[in-house]
Enzyme design. Structure first.
Site, PDB file in Angstrom:
ATOM      1  N   ASN A   1      43.968  16.931  85.253  1.00 61.02           N
ATOM      2  CA  ASN A   1      42.730  17.335  85.914  1.00 61.02           C
ATOM      3  C   ASN A   1      42.306  16.364  87.019  1.00 61.02           C
ATOM      4  O   ASN A   1      41.157  16.372  87.458  1.00 61.02           O
ATOM      5  CB  ASN A   1      41.591  17.499  84.902  1.00 61.02           C
ATOM      6  CG  ASN A   1      41.626  18.873  84.248  1.00 61.02           C
ATOM      7  OD1 ASN A   1      42.265  19.786  84.758  1.00 61.02           O
ATOM      8  ND2 ASN A   1      40.945  19.014  83.121  1.00 61.02           N
TER       9      ASN A   1
ATOM     10  N   THR B   1      41.105  19.237  75.373  1.00 62.17           N
ATOM     11  CA  THR B   1      42.533  19.023  75.171  1.00 62.17           C
ATOM     12  C   THR B   1      42.706  17.942  74.117  1.00 62.17           C
ATOM     13  O   THR B   1      42.275  16.793  74.310  1.00 62.17           O
ATOM     14  CB  THR B   1      43.200  18.606  76.497  1.00 62.17           C
ATOM     15  OG1 THR B   1      42.924  19.606  77.486  1.00 62.17           O
ATOM     16  CG2 THR B   1      44.703  18.475  76.325  1.00 62.17           C
TER      17      THR B   1
ATOM     18  N   ARG C   1      34.027  16.889  79.593  1.00 62.66           N
ATOM     19  CA  ARG C   1      34.612  17.298  78.305  1.00 62.66           C
ATOM     20  C   ARG C   1      36.094  17.688  78.368  1.00 62.66           C
ATOM     21  O   ARG C   1      36.654  18.123  77.369  1.00 62.66           O
ATOM     22  CB  ARG C   1      33.821  18.459  77.677  1.00 62.66           C
ATOM     23  CG  ARG C   1      32.393  18.090  77.330  1.00 62.66           C
ATOM     24  CD  ARG C   1      31.803  19.037  76.320  1.00 62.66           C
ATOM     25  NE  ARG C   1      31.736  20.409  76.814  1.00 62.66           N
ATOM     26  CZ  ARG C   1      31.226  21.415  76.111  1.00 62.66           C
ATOM     27  NH1 ARG C   1      30.749  21.205  74.895  1.00 62.66           N
ATOM     28  NH2 ARG C   1      31.178  22.643  76.617  1.00 62.66           N
ATOM     29  N   ASP C   2      36.744  17.501  79.505  1.00 61.07           N
ATOM     30  CA  ASP C   2      38.184  17.775  79.550  1.00 61.07           C
ATOM     31  C   ASP C   2      38.878  16.832  80.525  1.00 61.07           C
ATOM     32  O   ASP C   2      39.724  17.242  81.321  1.00 61.07           O
ATOM     33  CB  ASP C   2      38.438  19.232  79.948  1.00 61.07           C
ATOM     34  CG  ASP C   2      39.847  19.705  79.556  1.00 61.07           C
ATOM     35  OD1 ASP C   2      40.465  19.060  78.678  1.00 61.07           O
ATOM     36  OD2 ASP C   2      40.324  20.696  80.131  1.00 61.07           O
ATOM     37  N   ILE C   3      38.522  15.552  80.442  1.00 57.86           N
ATOM     38  CA  ILE C   3      39.175  14.533  81.266  1.00 57.86           C
ATOM     39  C   ILE C   3      40.603  14.344  80.761  1.00 57.86           C
ATOM     40  O   ILE C   3      40.825  14.061  79.584  1.00 57.86           O
ATOM     41  CB  ILE C   3      38.415  13.188  81.183  1.00 57.86           C
ATOM     42  CG1 ILE C   3      36.969  13.346  81.657  1.00 57.86           C
ATOM     43  CG2 ILE C   3      39.151  12.119  81.978  1.00 57.86           C
ATOM     44  CD1 ILE C   3      36.811  13.552  83.127  1.00 57.86           C
TER      45      ILE C   3
END
Length: 241
Positions: A34, A73, A28-30
């Site tokens: 990261n 993001t 959920r935050d690729i």
């Protein structure tokens, strides 16, 4: 980045997403920041970081958000995640990976302009800009895969990381655009022209020739006049004697 370098990074990133998915985890935050790039035995190694927003695909107890809320993001999240983070599944992670790939190829997220609300609306409703226009080195084959990842509907994307990995392996050696061969220039047949009909350089050459002929004509006339005067004088002198 060079398209082939970006493809190699995304290929390893896709394997990381597959590994998480095999363990029932949705990241959920690729996003680009990261991923950690390092080297092992001289080879590039890509590592996926920051599982702070991750949740188990099946199990409410692992969710960090309530239904109807948004985490992640904005620049890289999928349309469905923008509406409700609890609806995100592996296809949402693949969308975010597509946005990351877009950034690697173009130096920007798909929708970098505007405020938070404006970007959310664009993510949910507008087609992404063509990466080939921002980076002419991006091939048609590469853009086709990126564009599929960025489809608005999850059903129109790759359904599993394995499908994406297959496409990325197929792209090897094809990720850079190849200049299209141009047809050989055809020689234009020379047009026949009436005598005296000239253009371009021929016209310049003809004018020069005409000027030379005019000069010769003036000299000839001058010489003829001198000879005529001399003849008249000679005849007059003979008559007087």
């Amino acid at each position: 980045l060079e398209p082939e370098e970006a493809r190699a990074i995304v290929l390893q990133a896709a394997r990381a997403v597959r590994h998480a998915s095999q363990h029932g985890i949705v990241h959920r935050d690729i996003k680009p920041s990261n991923f950690l790039l390092t080297r092992k035995s001289g080879k590039l190694v890509v590592k996926l970081l920051d599982f702070g927003l991750a949740r188990e695909a099946s199990g409410d107890e692992f969710r960090v958000t309530r239904a109807g809320t948004t985490v992640g993001t904005i620049d890289y999240m999928s349309p469905e995640q923008a509406k409700d983070s609890s609806a995100a599944d592996v296809r949402s992670d693949l969308y975010s990976l597509g946005s990351t790939w877009f950034h690697l190829l173009t130096g920007q997220a798909p929708f970098p302009e505007g405020g938070l609300g404006e970007r959310l609306i664009k993510i949910m409703n507008e087609a992404p800009p063509d990466a080939r226009e921002l980076n002419p080195l991006v091939s048609d084959e590469t853009w086709a895969v990126v564009e599929k990842l960025l489809a608005k509907s999850p059903e129109d994307r790759h359904q599993t990381p394995e499908e994406l990995i297959d496409d990325l392996l197929t792209l090897e050696g094809k990720s850079a655009a190849r200049p299209k061969a141009r047809p050989a220039a055809r020689k234009k047949p020379k047009k026949s022209r009436p005598a005296g009909d000239t253009d371009g350089e021929d016209a310049g050459a003809t004018r020069a020739d005409e000027e030379k002929r005019g000069a010769y004509l003036l000299v000839g006339v001058g010489v003829a006049m001198v000879l005529l005067v001399a003849l008249v004088d000679a005849l007059s002198y003979g008559a007087r004697r």
